[in-house]
Design a protein around this motif. Structure first.
Motif: not given
Length: 140
Positions: A80-85
Motif C-alpha cells: 500500500v505504501i508503494e502505491l501511494r505515489d
C-alpha cells in the motif's frame, strides 16, 4: 455541451466527466510486485490526459496468483505504501483512483513467478494441462 464531458456526482464522488480509464495491466512493478515511479508516471499521465477516473489494472492479492512477471502486488500492507505515489499522481491529474484486485490461480501464465506443477491446480478439484489450460476433474 455533451453529457460525456459534463461533471457528475455519485455517492459523494465527484467525476469531472464521464470518461473512465478501464483497468490496464502495465507490468511496471519491480521484481517483487511493488509499484515504481514508472507505474505512478504512467497512470498519472492517463489522468492528466483528461480521464475522470483511472483504474489501476490487475493487482494480484496473492503471490501464487501471478500470471506474468512485473504484475503489481498487494500481498500485505507494505505494498500500500508503494502505491501511494501512483494514487497521488492520479489525483494530481484531477482524477479519481481505483484498483482492480486480481487472483489468477486458475489461469497460470507462461511467465508466472510461482508456476504450477503439471497435474496440480491451486483450487481443489482443478488440474492444469500446461500454461493457461485448466479443466475441472469433476463433471457437472
Amino acid at each position: 455541451m455533451s453529457k460525456l464531458l459534463e461533471p457528475f456526482e455519485v455517492k459523494g464522488l465527484r467525476f469531472k466527466n464521464r470518461i473512465i480509464h478501464e483497468p490496464t495491466t502495465l507490468n511496471m512493478s519491480d521484481p517483487h510486485g511493488y509499484a515504481t515511479r514508472r507505474t505512478a508516471a504512467a497512470y498519472g499521465g492517463i489522468a492528466n490526459g483528461g480521464h475522470a477516473a483511472v483504474i489501476v489494472g490487475a493487482t494480484c492479492v496473492r503471490r501464487d496468483g501471478l500470471i506474468n512477471e512485473r504484475m503489481l502486488g498487494l500481498f500485505d500492507e507494505t505494498y500500500v505504501i508503494e502505491l501511494r505515489d501512483t494514487v497521488t499522481e492520479i489525483k494530481n491529474g484531477d482524477g479519481l483512483a481505483g484498483i482492480q484486485l486480481f487472483y489468477g490461480g486458475l489461469i497460470p501464465g507462461h511467465g508466472a513467478t510461482v508456476p504450477l506443477k503439471p497435474g496440480k491446480g491451486w483450487i481443489p478439484g482443478t488440474v492444469t494441462w500446461g500454461p493457461g489450460k485448466q479443466i475441472c476433474d469433476r463433471q457437472p
